[in-house]
Design a protein around this motif. Structure first.
Motif, PDB file in Angstrom:
ATOM      1  N   UNK A  72       0.842  -1.203   0.000  1.00 59.76           N
ATOM      2  CA  UNK A  72       0.000   0.000   0.000  1.00 59.76           C
ATOM      3  C   UNK A  72       0.876   1.251   0.000  1.00 59.76           C
ATOM      4  N   UNK A  73       1.920   1.251   0.831  1.00 62.63           N
ATOM      5  CA  UNK A  73       2.829   2.414   0.866  1.00 62.63           C
ATOM      6  C   UNK A  73       3.465   2.645  -0.506  1.00 62.63           C
ATOM      7  N   UNK A  74       3.848   1.566  -1.157  1.00 64.20           N
ATOM      8  CA  UNK A  74       4.459   1.667  -2.479  1.00 64.20           C
ATOM      9  C   UNK A  74       3.465   2.266  -3.486  1.00 64.20           C
ATOM     10  N   UNK A  75       2.216   1.811  -3.428  1.00 64.99           N
ATOM     11  CA  UNK A  75       1.184   2.322  -4.338  1.00 64.99           C
ATOM     12  C   UNK A  75       0.809   3.774  -4.013  1.00 64.99           C
ATOM     13  N   UNK A  76       1.015   4.161  -2.748  1.00 65.56           N
ATOM     14  CA  UNK A  76       0.687   5.533  -2.343  1.00 65.56           C
ATOM     15  C   UNK A  76       1.814   6.517  -2.670  1.00 65.56           C
ATOM     16  N   UNK A  77       2.993   6.005  -2.952  1.00 62.83           N
ATOM     17  CA  UNK A  77       4.156   6.864  -3.212  1.00 62.83           C
ATOM     18  C   UNK A  77       3.805   7.897  -4.286  1.00 62.83           C
ATOM     19  N   UNK A  78       4.094   9.145  -3.986  1.00 64.62           N
ATOM     20  CA  UNK A  78       3.816  10.214  -4.941  1.00 64.62           C
ATOM     21  C   UNK A  78       2.420  10.804  -4.828  1.00 64.62           C
ATOM     22  N   UNK A 111      -4.826   9.170  -1.385  1.00 63.95           N
ATOM     23  CA  UNK A 111      -4.194   8.160  -0.527  1.00 63.95           C
ATOM     24  C   UNK A 111      -5.235   7.191   0.024  1.00 63.95           C
ATOM     25  N   UNK A 112      -6.364   7.726   0.447  1.00 66.25           N
ATOM     26  CA  UNK A 112      -7.440   6.881   0.975  1.00 66.25           C
ATOM     27  C   UNK A 112      -7.974   5.960  -0.125  1.00 66.25           C
ATOM     28  N   UNK A 113      -8.071   6.493  -1.333  1.00 67.69           N
ATOM     29  CA  UNK A 113      -8.531   5.689  -2.469  1.00 67.69           C
ATOM     30  C   UNK A 113      -7.582   4.516  -2.719  1.00 67.69           C
ATOM     31  N   UNK A 114      -6.277   4.798  -2.682  1.00 67.94           N
ATOM     32  CA  UNK A 114      -5.266   3.748  -2.878  1.00 67.94           C
ATOM     33  C   UNK A 114      -5.381   2.700  -1.771  1.00 67.94           C
ATOM     34  N   UNK A 155      -8.011   1.812   0.077  1.00 67.74           N
ATOM     35  CA  UNK A 155      -9.222   0.998  -0.092  1.00 67.74           C
ATOM     36  C   UNK A 155      -9.069   0.045  -1.284  1.00 67.74           C
ATOM     37  N   UNK A 156      -8.667   0.602  -2.423  1.00 62.38           N
ATOM     38  CA  UNK A 156      -8.507  -0.229  -3.627  1.00 62.38           C
ATOM     39  C   UNK A 156      -7.487  -1.348  -3.395  1.00 62.38           C
ATOM     40  N   UNK A 157      -6.367  -0.997  -2.773  1.00 64.39           N
ATOM     41  CA  UNK A 157      -5.313  -1.978  -2.524  1.00 64.39           C
ATOM     42  C   UNK A 157      -5.792  -3.068  -1.571  1.00 64.39           C
ATOM     43  N   UNK A 158      -6.479  -2.665  -0.514  1.00 67.29           N
ATOM     44  CA  UNK A 158      -6.989  -3.623   0.474  1.00 67.29           C
ATOM     45  C   UNK A 158      -7.918  -4.628  -0.214  1.00 67.29           C
ATOM     46  N   UNK A 159      -8.867  -4.125  -0.968  1.00 67.35           N
ATOM     47  CA  UNK A 159      -9.825  -4.999  -1.660  1.00 67.35           C
ATOM     48  C   UNK A 159      -9.124  -5.861  -2.712  1.00 67.35           C
ATOM     49  N   UNK A 160      -8.228  -5.250  -3.469  1.00 70.45           N
ATOM     50  CA  UNK A 160      -7.560  -5.983  -4.538  1.00 70.45           C
ATOM     51  C   UNK A 160      -6.706  -7.119  -3.982  1.00 70.45           C
ATOM     52  N   UNK A 161      -5.903  -6.821  -2.955  1.00 66.86           N
ATOM     53  CA  UNK A 161      -4.989  -7.835  -2.425  1.00 66.86           C
ATOM     54  C   UNK A 161      -5.740  -9.034  -1.855  1.00 66.86           C
TER      55      UNK A 161
END
Length: 193
Positions: free
Chosen positions: A69-75, A82-85, A87-93
Motif C-alpha cells: 500500500x505504501x508503495x502504491x501511495x508513493x507520490x 491516498x485513501x482511495x489507494x 481501499x482499492x489496494x486492500x480490496x484488490x490484495x
C-alpha cells in the motif's frame, strides 16, 4: 534469520491454505507440513507451535500488505487519493488471495485472547498508515479540522473490514474491487468539512 530462509515462506503460504480450508482449530501442524512439502519436524525449526505459525503468518502478510500500500501511495500527496489507494489496494490484495481473505476475516477472529492481543500489535502498522492519511487530510484542510483521528480511524478500518468480511461470508460471489469507488466516496464525505 529464519524469515530469510525459503522454507519459512513455504510454510507460511501452506499455513494460509490449510487454515483457510480446515479452520484454525482443525489445521494440524502435520497438514501444514504436508501442504508445504516439508517434514513435520521442519516446522519446529521455524515456529514454536501452531499459534506461532498463525501470528507469524499475520505478521508476514500484514507487513507485505502495508509495504504494498505504501508503495502504491508513493507520490500521492492528497489524502483523498491516498485513501482511495488504501481501499482499492486492500480490496484488490484480498480478492487476489482467496485463502488469505478467509484467514484474515474469519479465522484470526476466533482465536484466544493471547492471539488476539498479538494480532492487534501486528495490526498497528496498518492503523498507523490510516492515521497518516487522516492527519494529512486534516493538515491540508481536506478533512474536517474537528476530526477525531482515533474515531475516524475506527470508522475507516471498520468500514473496509466489514465490507471484506461480508464478501468472504458470501463466498466471494461478487467482485469486491468494484465496491471500492463507492466506499471511498462515502468515507470521504464523512471525513470532509
Amino acid at each position: 534469520m529464519k524469515k530469510d530462509k525459503p522454507k519459512y515462506k513455504q510454510i507460511i503460504d501452506a499455513a494460509v491454505v490449510v487454515i483457510a480450508e480446515n479452520g484454525y482449530h482443525h489445521a494440524q501442524v502435520s497438514k501444514i507440513a504436508k501442504q508445504a512439502g516439508v517434514a513435520d519436524g521442519t516446522i519446529y525449526l521455524y515456529f514454536k507451535n501452531k499459534e506461532d505459525i498463525l501470528i507469524s503468518l499475520f505478521e508476514e502478510k500484514m507487513g507485505q500488505f502495508v509495504r504494498s500500500i505504501r508503495s502504491r501511495m508513493a507520490g500521492k500527496e492528497n489524502a483523498v487519493e491516498q485513501l482511495e489507494v488504501l481501499i482499492e489496494s486492500h480490496f484488490y490484495m484480498l480478492s487476489e488471495d482467496y485463502h488469505l481473505a478467509i484467514v484474515t476475516q474469519l479465522e484470526l477472529r476466533q482465536s484466544n485472547k493471547d492471539i488476539r492481543l498479538k494480532i492487534n500489535e501486528v495490526l498497528k502498522e496498518y492503523l498507523l498508515l490510516v492515521d497518516e492519511i487522516l492527519h494529512n487530510g486534516v493538515k491540508k484542510q481536506i478533512f474536517s479540522e474537528e476530526l477525531d483521528i482515533r474515531l475516524a480511524r475506527q470508522m475507516v478500518f471498520g468500514t473496509i473490514d466489514e465490507v471484506v468480511t461480508t464478501w468472504v461470508i458470501n463466498e466471494q460471489k461478487y467482485d469486491i474491487t468494484k465496491l471500492a469507488p463507492e466506499i471511498h466516496s462515502l468515507l470521504v464525505k464523512a471525513l470532509s468539512k
